[in-house]
Design a protein around this motif. Sequence first.
Motif, short mmCIF file in Angstrom:
data_model
loop_
_atom_site.label_atom_id
_atom_site.label_comp_id
_atom_site.label_asym_id
_atom_site.label_seq_id
_atom_site.Cartn_x
_atom_site.Cartn_y
_atom_site.Cartn_z
N GLY A 184 0.61 -1.26 -0.27
CA GLY A 184 -0.04 0.04 0.05
C GLY A 184 0.92 1.26 0.02
N SER A 185 1.85 1.29 0.91
CA SER A 185 2.59 2.47 0.88
C SER A 185 3.71 2.51 -0.14
CB SER A 185 3.07 2.74 2.30
OG SER A 185 3.84 1.68 2.66
N ALA A 186 4.31 1.73 -0.61
CA ALA A 186 5.23 1.50 -1.58
C ALA A 186 4.52 2.20 -2.91
CB ALA A 186 6.14 0.41 -1.55
N LEU A 187 3.58 1.19 -3.33
CA LEU A 187 3.19 1.43 -4.53
C LEU A 187 2.17 2.69 -4.59
CD1 LEU A 187 2.28 -2.38 -5.63
CD2 LEU A 187 4.27 -0.87 -6.32
N GLY A 188 1.43 2.69 -3.52
CA GLY A 188 0.57 3.90 -3.26
C GLY A 188 1.27 5.35 -3.66
N GLY A 189 2.52 5.24 -2.75
CA GLY A 189 3.41 6.36 -2.94
C GLY A 189 3.70 6.67 -4.47
N LEU A 190 3.97 5.68 -5.08
CA LEU A 190 4.25 5.87 -6.58
C LEU A 190 3.18 6.20 -7.24
CD1 LEU A 190 6.59 2.70 -6.98
CD2 LEU A 190 7.30 5.40 -7.21
N VAL A 191 2.02 5.91 -6.97
CA VAL A 191 0.71 6.23 -7.60
C VAL A 191 0.31 7.94 -7.33
CG1 VAL A 191 -1.78 6.06 -8.06
CG2 VAL A 191 -0.13 4.00 -8.06
N VAL A 192 0.67 7.93 -6.19
CA VAL A 192 0.42 9.42 -5.73
C VAL A 192 1.20 10.49 -6.46
CG1 VAL A 192 0.43 11.31 -3.88
CG2 VAL A 192 -0.67 9.07 -3.66
N PHE A 193 2.56 10.01 -6.61
CA PHE A 193 3.70 10.67 -7.33
C PHE A 193 3.26 10.92 -8.71
CE2 PHE A 193 7.64 10.77 -9.91
CZ PHE A 193 8.20 11.91 -9.15
N ILE A 196 8.77 15.17 -2.17
CA ILE A 196 8.51 15.15 -0.63
C ILE A 196 7.35 14.24 -0.46
CG2 ILE A 196 7.88 16.70 1.18
CD1 ILE A 196 9.33 18.85 0.00
N ALA A 197 6.10 14.14 -1.24
CA ALA A 197 5.12 13.25 -0.83
C ALA A 197 5.27 11.97 -1.09
CB ALA A 197 3.97 13.65 -1.86
N LEU A 198 6.15 11.64 -2.15
CA LEU A 198 6.66 10.23 -2.59
C LEU A 198 7.44 9.74 -1.20
CD1 LEU A 198 7.20 7.82 -4.58
CD2 LEU A 198 9.08 9.14 -5.51
N VAL A 199 8.45 10.39 -0.98
CA VAL A 199 9.49 10.03 0.24
C VAL A 199 8.59 9.84 1.82
CG1 VAL A 199 11.42 10.58 1.52
CG2 VAL A 199 11.54 11.07 -0.64
N GLY A 200 7.66 10.82 1.85
CA GLY A 200 6.80 10.80 3.12
C GLY A 200 5.99 9.44 3.07
#
Lengths: 503, 176
Positions: B105-114, B128-132
């Motif tokens: 969720g957080s790893a793939l989710g972060g990339l999707v948000v990016f 910043i959002a991706l790293v966070g």
Amino acid sequence: MFEIFDGISLGLGVATLPINLAFALVGCLLGTLIGVLPGLGPTATIAILLPITYGLPPETGLIALAGIYYGAQYGGSTTSILLRLPGESSSVVTALDGYEMTRKGRGGSALAIAALGSFFAGTVATIFIAVSAPILAIVVLKFGAPEYFMLMAVGLFASILLARGSVLRALIMIMVGLLIGMVGMDVNSGQYRYTAGFYELMEGAPFVPLVIGFFGIADILLSLERAVKSGEAVPQVGKISRLWPSREEMRYAAPASARGTVLGMLLGLLPGGGALLSSFVAYAAERKISKRGHLFGTGLPEAVAAPESANNAGAQTSFMPLLTLGLPSNAIMALMTGAMLMQGIVPGPQIMTNQPALFWGLIASMWIGNLMLLVINLPMVGVWVQVLKVKYQYLFPTIFVVSAIGVYGVNFTTFDLYLMVLAGFLGYLFAKWRCEPAPLILAVVLGPMMEEYFRRALLVGRGDFSIFINRPISLTLLIILVVMVVATAAPSINKFRNEAFVE
Amino acid sequence: MADGYTDLDISSGETVRDSTHIPLGVFSILLGSITGYIAWSYDIGRVTDMGAGYFPFVISIMLVLLGIAVLMRGGDDLPAAESRVSAVSAGERKLQLLRTLRVLGSALGGLVVFALILKPAGMVVSVIALVGIVSFAHPGPKFWPTLVLAFGLAAFSAVVFVILLKVQIGIWPGVF
């Protein structure tokens, strides 16, 4: 013969251009840096750094990638010897005796043996490629469509036979890869296949997001799943003795290094071979023929020299099938093929005649890369050990950032980012299902070529499949393929495959 | 271990048969059926003059057959040493599943948000959002170092990728 000398001097001219030297150095340093860090092997490293080479001239880009490959190879052995932490799988066997040598206070000597052995192996393998590649390339020019199709089928199948794991599952990966390779416009009819309406897929599934997803992202997901909070353990390195090996050590290491070089060169040529297989087999072979084989694992110099020389020789000669046949023999070479195709270069025997600067420049840079590794690594051992203190929890977000921007930077479209996420998730699932990603990526690269040759062969043969039997070279390859298929069912082969990687 | 993570120790000594052949087999049959069905709608052609659908159709059929084969072998296609895995109790399985969901969720989710915010929000905010977000995939990171890392990487990306390597993206939100 003179052509070869001309070629080598042309190659040295190309490889010593300041920009190429600079990128070879950058490649070696980056490769070593990431090779030292645990968790990312050479394949993932090359995948992640692939977009950076996209804007470079073809020679420079490939030279940088080759440098990353050798560097990653080499970085793994440094940490194996000093800390028993193999950064990647081909240096696992080096850790066995290398670390024992460190414990006995001979760590410096082990590092020097590994470095000198690698350099020796790299030099011999480079000469071997320079001499034999042109000859092979001439033979291959006689190949027609049926031969090429058969050659690729043999290559694909052999690559899974020599890899570890289930043959059945590797075959599934090949089929999935071939299907991914079908995405985009069919060159014969102009029909769009499997694009689901996305114009981004019309020219085929973009390569960079796929490989970064399947290798980089999937690898990280797997590591993260195993990650737990841990103490602040900082690796302690024992005192490094003086670097120069004793005469006694050299007496054992030198012949082992020579044997490892020969074995590694041959194994590197095989489809699916390369550095990993070479180092495992060389270690096992050295233990068998050594008079003190029962002492292996207690810190013997020859047990470091043989696998280190072999993996470097294998890494080197695995370029041969790509440069002469256009046939990538393992995942790393598939990435090299992708890098060439992105630059508009079709790998194969015609490279030597059409792009002599690229061909010879790459070969010359192999040797220069090896020299650089020798020079930059021994004095910088302390720096590489410091690198190990970087904590994984701060490393992986960095890799994510570099990967994501790299993927976006190739085509400036966020579609590629979503594709990378999808490939990463699929790669994670496949790994969970005990499937190796290497055959998949080979098939992605080979798929369109195989289809093209298959259709052309049957067009020439007027739809008669006997065209594959009536031509001697094609028939020979077909027989090899059949023998291999039968052999997978034989228990003895399976036993060999299982034992080759046990340790 | 030095890399900051160790293997989960869940071995109770007991082992069970590896069952990964089931999802893999089902996946292969499903994927092969879908791609085969689509290929059928392309021009298959004849052997002398193959259409766009011929090669993909043959491959799809082979994928389905391999999927059936892997189901029938029931997991004994794996090397003997890998065909058994440690037994896990129901409670542990639930913990593992939660951890997997958190990582994915957080790893793939972060990339999707990016990917979603990159164009409107620009490089700095997106990084910043991706790293966070992806930092939640690991139990280790502490707040302040992660914040420093996020801002450091954002600055690095803006300078190296946008200014030096000319990646076509704004540094700040909006058009700059």
